[in-house]
Design a protein around this motif. Structure first.
Motif, mmCIF file in Angstrom:
data_model
loop_
_atom_site.group_PDB
_atom_site.id
_atom_site.type_symbol
_atom_site.label_atom_id
_atom_site.label_comp_id
_atom_site.label_asym_id
_atom_site.label_seq_id
_atom_site.Cartn_x
_atom_site.Cartn_y
_atom_site.Cartn_z
ATOM 1 N N ILE A 80 1.993 40.861 86.055
ATOM 2 C CA ILE A 80 0.614 40.874 86.429
ATOM 3 C C ILE A 80 0.739 40.849 87.575
ATOM 4 O O ILE A 80 1.094 39.871 88.771
ATOM 5 C CB ILE A 80 -0.292 39.961 85.452
ATOM 6 C CG1 ILE A 80 0.155 39.393 84.298
ATOM 7 C CG2 ILE A 80 -1.194 39.427 85.839
ATOM 8 C CD1 ILE A 80 -0.293 40.243 83.041
ATOM 9 N N ARG A 81 -0.413 41.714 88.370
ATOM 10 C CA ARG A 81 -0.056 42.022 89.687
ATOM 11 C C ARG A 81 -2.105 42.155 90.040
ATOM 12 O O ARG A 81 -2.233 43.132 89.231
ATOM 13 C CB ARG A 81 0.391 43.834 90.351
ATOM 14 C CG ARG A 81 2.120 42.703 89.587
ATOM 15 C CD ARG A 81 3.009 44.282 90.515
ATOM 16 N NE ARG A 81 3.084 44.952 92.061
ATOM 17 C CZ ARG A 81 2.895 44.867 92.198
ATOM 18 N NH1 ARG A 81 3.279 46.436 91.534
ATOM 19 N NH2 ARG A 81 3.116 45.692 93.694
ATOM 20 N N GLY A 82 -1.634 42.384 91.096
ATOM 21 C CA GLY A 82 -3.489 42.731 91.678
ATOM 22 C C GLY A 82 -3.941 44.618 91.569
ATOM 23 O O GLY A 82 -2.881 44.998 91.570
ATOM 24 N N LYS A 83 -4.994 44.707 91.582
ATOM 25 C CA LYS A 83 -5.747 46.246 91.984
ATOM 26 C C LYS A 83 -5.118 46.718 92.852
ATOM 27 O O LYS A 83 -4.583 47.558 93.604
ATOM 28 C CB LYS A 83 -6.867 46.115 92.605
ATOM 29 C CG LYS A 83 -6.890 46.962 92.777
ATOM 30 C CD LYS A 83 -9.012 47.412 92.698
ATOM 31 C CE LYS A 83 -9.727 48.800 92.718
ATOM 32 N NZ LYS A 83 -11.288 48.327 92.988
ATOM 33 N N THR A 84 -5.127 45.604 94.316
ATOM 34 C CA THR A 84 -4.244 46.076 95.319
ATOM 35 C C THR A 84 -2.918 44.332 95.454
ATOM 36 O O THR A 84 -3.506 43.527 94.819
ATOM 37 C CB THR A 84 -5.173 45.922 96.619
ATOM 38 O OG1 THR A 84 -5.499 45.301 96.671
ATOM 39 C CG2 THR A 84 -5.902 47.618 96.840
ATOM 40 N N ASP A 85 -1.781 44.634 96.470
ATOM 41 C CA ASP A 85 -1.002 43.629 96.879
ATOM 42 C C ASP A 85 -1.569 42.544 97.642
ATOM 43 O O ASP A 85 -2.705 43.214 98.667
ATOM 44 C CB ASP A 85 0.197 43.954 97.459
ATOM 45 C CG ASP A 85 1.016 44.872 97.133
ATOM 46 O OD1 ASP A 85 1.572 45.182 95.953
ATOM 47 O OD2 ASP A 85 1.750 46.125 97.659
ATOM 48 N N GLY A 86 -1.995 41.572 96.967
ATOM 49 C CA GLY A 86 -2.598 40.696 97.825
ATOM 50 C C GLY A 86 -3.808 40.201 97.379
ATOM 51 O O GLY A 86 -4.347 39.451 97.183
ATOM 52 N N SER A 87 -4.153 40.793 95.829
ATOM 53 C CA SER A 87 -5.573 40.858 95.895
ATOM 54 C C SER A 87 -5.369 39.956 94.751
ATOM 55 O O SER A 87 -6.382 39.484 94.136
ATOM 56 C CB SER A 87 -5.995 41.279 95.309
ATOM 57 O OG SER A 87 -5.795 42.659 94.636
ATOM 58 N N CYS A 88 -4.629 39.443 94.610
ATOM 59 C CA CYS A 88 -4.278 38.806 93.269
ATOM 60 C C CYS A 88 -3.229 37.525 93.309
ATOM 61 O O CYS A 88 -1.749 37.882 93.390
ATOM 62 C CB CYS A 88 -3.471 39.403 92.211
ATOM 63 S SG CYS A 88 -3.876 38.795 90.177
ATOM 64 N N LEU A 101 -4.216 55.745 89.072
ATOM 65 C CA LEU A 101 -4.859 56.142 87.973
ATOM 66 C C LEU A 101 -3.643 54.723 87.091
ATOM 67 O O LEU A 101 -3.967 54.379 85.898
ATOM 68 C CB LEU A 101 -4.078 57.195 86.942
ATOM 69 C CG LEU A 101 -5.487 58.057 87.560
ATOM 70 C CD1 LEU A 101 -5.066 59.134 87.274
ATOM 71 C CD2 LEU A 101 -6.301 57.779 87.267
ATOM 72 N N ASP A 102 -3.602 53.722 88.253
ATOM 73 C CA ASP A 102 -2.380 52.270 87.579
ATOM 74 C C ASP A 102 -3.719 51.298 87.614
ATOM 75 O O ASP A 102 -2.995 50.172 87.067
ATOM 76 C CB ASP A 102 -1.693 51.585 88.388
ATOM 77 C CG ASP A 102 -0.630 53.312 88.715
ATOM 78 O OD1 ASP A 102 0.344 54.283 87.868
ATOM 79 O OD2 ASP A 102 0.492 52.866 89.692
ATOM 80 N N ILE A 103 -3.975 51.439 87.057
ATOM 81 C CA ILE A 103 -5.159 49.990 87.091
ATOM 82 C C ILE A 103 -6.279 50.143 86.412
ATOM 83 O O ILE A 103 -6.870 50.838 85.418
ATOM 84 C CB ILE A 103 -6.263 50.269 89.061
ATOM 85 C CG1 ILE A 103 -5.668 50.050 89.987
ATOM 86 C CG2 ILE A 103 -7.506 48.820 88.599
ATOM 87 C CD1 ILE A 103 -6.655 50.906 91.159
#
Length: 199
Positions: A63-71, A121-123
């Protein structure tokens, strides 16, 4: 002592950023899966399927954020949050786009990118009923770019991935697009929100 998050403590069963888990489609009892087999039609990208086996190492997603650092690692995922699901063994992200899926002619779902980096398109948005995505909840994943839901309707592949189910995107929310967090490594929320985990 566990730290309070803005005065409210998340439930201990929340799915958190950085967790690695398997996702079970509750209607068809198969886990979201990918592997180094490319589609023979459509985009030709890495295929995403559903498998019945619970012990397949190719069914783990981070599980990762929409952008690096956002999660930040250990932060509970909120209902309505934008996330990326990165396939652990191949480093590609769960992805969908306007190609027909090979069996049902819905929308193709593939795994795309390199080392966890793909494109917009990965979000996906996590749709759930409470404040946080709870481990025991059945949730939906709605694609931001094309507004389809991650779904399985039961079509089965033959050779070379015999018995695996087609994963695709559908425009309607229904019982084919509920998913539940299953086996995995769940990162516990940090007691100190100011502390950054660099691992």
């Amino acid at each position: 002592l566990r730290g309070l998050c803005h005065g409210r403590e998340p439930a201990p069963g929340a799915v958190t950023c950085g967790s690695v888990l398997k996702l079970l489609n509750t209607r068809h009892s198969v886990r979201l899966h990918s592997h180094e087999v490319k589609y023979g039609s459509g985009s030709g990208q890495q295929s995403v399927t559903g498998v019945e086996a619970s012990d397949d190492a190719n069914s783990y997603w981070r599980i990762r954020g929409k952008t690096d650092g956002s999660c930040q690692r250990g932060t509970p995922v909120k209902c309505g949050q934008a996330i990326r699901l990165t396939h652990v063994n191949t480093g590609k992200n769960l992805h969908t786009h306007h190609f027909p899926s090979p069996l049902s002619n819905n929308q193709e779902v593939s795994a795309f990118g390199d080392d966890g980096e793909g494109d917009d398109l990965d979000i996906w948005i996590v749709q759930c009923s409470g404040t946080y995505w709870e481990r025991e909840d059945a949730v939906r994943f709605k694609h931001v770019g094309t507004e389809v839901f991650l779904s399985i309707t039961g079509e089965q592949y033959g050779h070379p991935i015999r018995g695996q189910r087609e994963v695709h995107g559908m425009p309607t929310a229904n019982h084919h697009n509920y998913w539940k967090a299953m086996e995995g490594v769940f990162i516990k929320p940090s007691a100190d929100p100011a502390k950054h985990d660099e691992l």
